[in-house]
Design an enzyme around this catalytic site. Structure first.
Site, mmCIF file in Angstrom:
data_model
loop_
_atom_site.group_PDB
_atom_site.id
_atom_site.type_symbol
_atom_site.label_atom_id
_atom_site.label_comp_id
_atom_site.label_asym_id
_atom_site.label_seq_id
_atom_site.Cartn_x
_atom_site.Cartn_y
_atom_site.Cartn_z
ATOM 1 N N ASP A 1 1.531 -20.527 -0.679
ATOM 2 C CA ASP A 1 2.889 -20.564 -0.114
ATOM 3 C C ASP A 1 3.526 -21.892 -0.559
ATOM 4 O OD1 ASP A 1 5.117 -20.981 1.509
ATOM 5 O OD2 ASP A 1 4.143 -20.533 3.404
ATOM 6 N N GLU B 1 -3.867 -18.105 3.469
ATOM 7 C CA GLU B 1 -2.645 -18.683 2.906
ATOM 8 C C GLU B 1 -2.719 -20.215 2.955
ATOM 9 O OE1 GLU B 1 0.719 -17.003 4.919
ATOM 10 O OE2 GLU B 1 2.158 -18.402 4.047
ATOM 11 N N SER C 1 4.136 -13.323 12.045
ATOM 12 C CA SER C 1 3.411 -14.592 11.975
ATOM 13 C C SER C 1 3.241 -15.101 13.392
ATOM 14 C CB SER C 1 4.215 -15.579 11.125
ATOM 15 O OG SER C 1 3.600 -16.844 11.112
ATOM 16 N N ASN D 1 -1.313 -23.623 6.405
ATOM 17 C CA ASN D 1 -0.256 -24.610 6.130
ATOM 18 C C ASN D 1 -0.843 -25.948 5.644
ATOM 19 O OD1 ASN D 1 1.487 -22.902 8.532
ATOM 20 N ND2 ASN D 1 2.497 -23.422 6.613
ATOM 21 N N GLY E 1 8.563 -15.963 5.264
ATOM 22 C CA GLY E 1 9.737 -16.225 6.095
ATOM 23 C C GLY E 1 9.775 -17.670 6.521
ATOM 24 N N LYS F 1 -1.849 -18.338 12.565
ATOM 25 C CA LYS F 1 -1.884 -19.704 12.066
ATOM 26 C C LYS F 1 -3.233 -20.312 12.438
ATOM 27 C CE LYS F 1 2.374 -20.107 10.464
ATOM 28 N NZ LYS F 1 2.678 -20.493 9.078
ATOM 29 N N ASP G 1 -3.063 -18.330 7.999
ATOM 30 C CA ASP G 1 -2.230 -19.309 7.292
ATOM 31 C C ASP G 1 -2.565 -20.706 7.801
ATOM 32 O OD1 ASP G 1 -0.292 -20.742 5.950
ATOM 33 O OD2 ASP G 1 1.416 -19.692 6.824
ATOM 34 N N LYS H 1 8.953 -17.091 -1.085
ATOM 35 C CA LYS H 1 10.021 -17.433 -0.143
ATOM 36 C C LYS H 1 11.185 -17.916 -0.986
ATOM 37 C CE LYS H 1 7.253 -19.082 3.761
ATOM 38 N NZ LYS H 1 6.735 -20.294 4.429
ATOM 39 N N LYS I 1 -0.454 -12.021 11.040
ATOM 40 C CA LYS I 1 -0.870 -13.296 10.423
ATOM 41 C C LYS I 1 -1.029 -14.298 11.538
ATOM 42 C CE LYS I 1 1.976 -16.742 8.056
ATOM 43 N NZ LYS I 1 2.932 -16.935 6.929
#
Ligand code: OSB
Ligand code: MG
Length: 379
Positions: free
Chosen positions: A249, A224, A146, A201, A301, A174, A199, A273, A172
């Protein structure tokens, strides 16, 4: 497959909790902030047959999830650990930990750390590896990495190049609004058709669907968590507008949440996770559900120390984990870990430990060096 053979009960005598501050090798930036050190809670279960280790994966601030370190510390010491010690009687089976903690709403990260410590104690006492207990079918797992948001797209490409040189088999990156299409393009331009995913978030809303659809041209493995944790319906709408598979996630807080997300069409891939969903036993339930439904899963993770990293490698070795996880080498985040043999990258893979329990030994000096707070609860 559900757990084939339960673990033996442990005679719980207490829990020792520590807050650790581990410096990161480089700052880690996501849509929700930048971290330069990992603040984490390490749990030691004390039993008459020895000890067991767990990790509560909260971060210092409630930015990824509503849980955060001081909150987890309080709930674990005030409610969760005492409830487990009260219920232990002559012994507590690790499979009963979640049931005992069930009356306390939420706080899944805190619950997961306590359950892992009890499970590790039970398995160590029996001499059984965690991987075997969970149903692992591989002795090593492919390792993805990541990569945080960098200064600019060129710096991102340079960082990605370094990880590819190390052998990571999947990248991956961000993303956040304003740092999405150009960053992804930079990585594709520099490295061609490498396995790549992004990802967010939860940094976007459905109003950003057109921007997110621009990512379709990069043939990503998945996107993600583009939207908020509780936006299951919006994720389903977004998924219908994207060619890129949507992976959840933050939204997957339990097996029930996974079932709902699949029923609604909110995701076609799930990031499991164990720390976020209340433990490794719940993780196996989501794995089994997704495997039955033909839905690919991968192991996420939370910048784990050697404790959680060993457990994640064991989990990622289950047969339904068909995509590489964020199970990187310890050195991705830490110059010094708290276990004696930190996970290393070998040919793009991380080995599943084979020793009893987690299969890793704690380095007591490192543990003490990183400890900033310590409390013990006993019967
Ligand atoms: O969203 O997957 C995430 C780290 C902290 C909080 C949330 C996330 C992450 C990562 C790092 O992406 C994954 C890892 O531990 O390698
Ligand atoms: Mg994520």
């Amino acid at each position: 497959m559900p757990i084939a053979r339960p673990a033996a009960s442990v005679a719980l005598e207490g829990f020792e909790l520590r807050v650790l501050h581990l410096p990161l090798v480089s700052p880690f930036t996501t849509s929700f902030g930048t971290e330069t050190a990992r603040e984490v809670i390490v749990v030691r279960a004390l039993t008459s047959d020895g000890e067991g280790w767990g990790e509560i994966v909260t971060q210092a601030d409630p930015l990824y999830s509503s849980e955060y370190t001081q909150g987890a510390w309080d709930v674990a010491l005030r409610f969760l650990a005492p409830a487990l010690l009260d219920s232990a009687g002559t012994g507590l089976a690790p499979e009963d930990v979640a049931r005992v903690l069930e009356p306390f709403k939420g706080h899944r990260m805190a619950k997961a750390g306590l359950e892992l410590a009890a499970l590790d104690a039970a398995l160590r006492a029996e001499g059984r590896p965690l991987g075997e207990y969970l149903g692992a079918v591989r002795d090593r797992v492919p390792s993805g990495v990541s990569v945080g948001i960098q200064r600019d797209p060129a710096a991102l490409a340079e960082a990605v190049g370094g990880y590819l040189d190390e052998g990571y088999v999947r990248i991956k990156i961000k993303i956040k609004p304003g740092r999405d299409v150009a960053d992804t393009a930079a990585v594709r331009d520099a490295f061609g058709s490498i396995p790549l995913q992004v990802d967010a978030n939860s940094a976007y809303t459905l109003a950003d669907a057109a921007t997110l659809a621009e990512l379709d041209r990069f043939d990503l493995l998945l996107i993600e968590q583009p939207l908020q944790e509780d936006d299951l319906v919006d994720h389903a709408q977004l998924a219908r507008r994207l060619r890129t598979p949507v992976c959840l996630d933050e939204s997957i807080v339990s097996d029930k949440a996974a079932a709902d997300a699949l029923a609604l069409g909110s995701a076609s891939v799930i990031n499991i996770k164990a720390g976020r969903i209340g433990g490794y036993l719940e993780a196996v339930r989501i794995h089994d559900r997704c495997r039955d439904a033909g839905v690919p899963v991968w192991c996420g993770g939370m910048l784990e120390t050697g404790i959680g990293r060993a457990a994640n490698a064991a989990l990622a070795a289950l047969p339904g984990f068909t995509l590489p996880g964020d199970v990187s080498a310890s050195s991705r985040f830490y110059a010094r870990d708290i276990v004696t043999e930190p996970a290393v990258l070998e040919d793009g893979h991380v080995r599943v430990p084979t020793g009893p329990g987690l299969g890793v030994e704690i380095d007591p000096v490192a543990l003490d060096d990183f400890t900033v707070a310590r409390e013990t609860v006993t019967r």
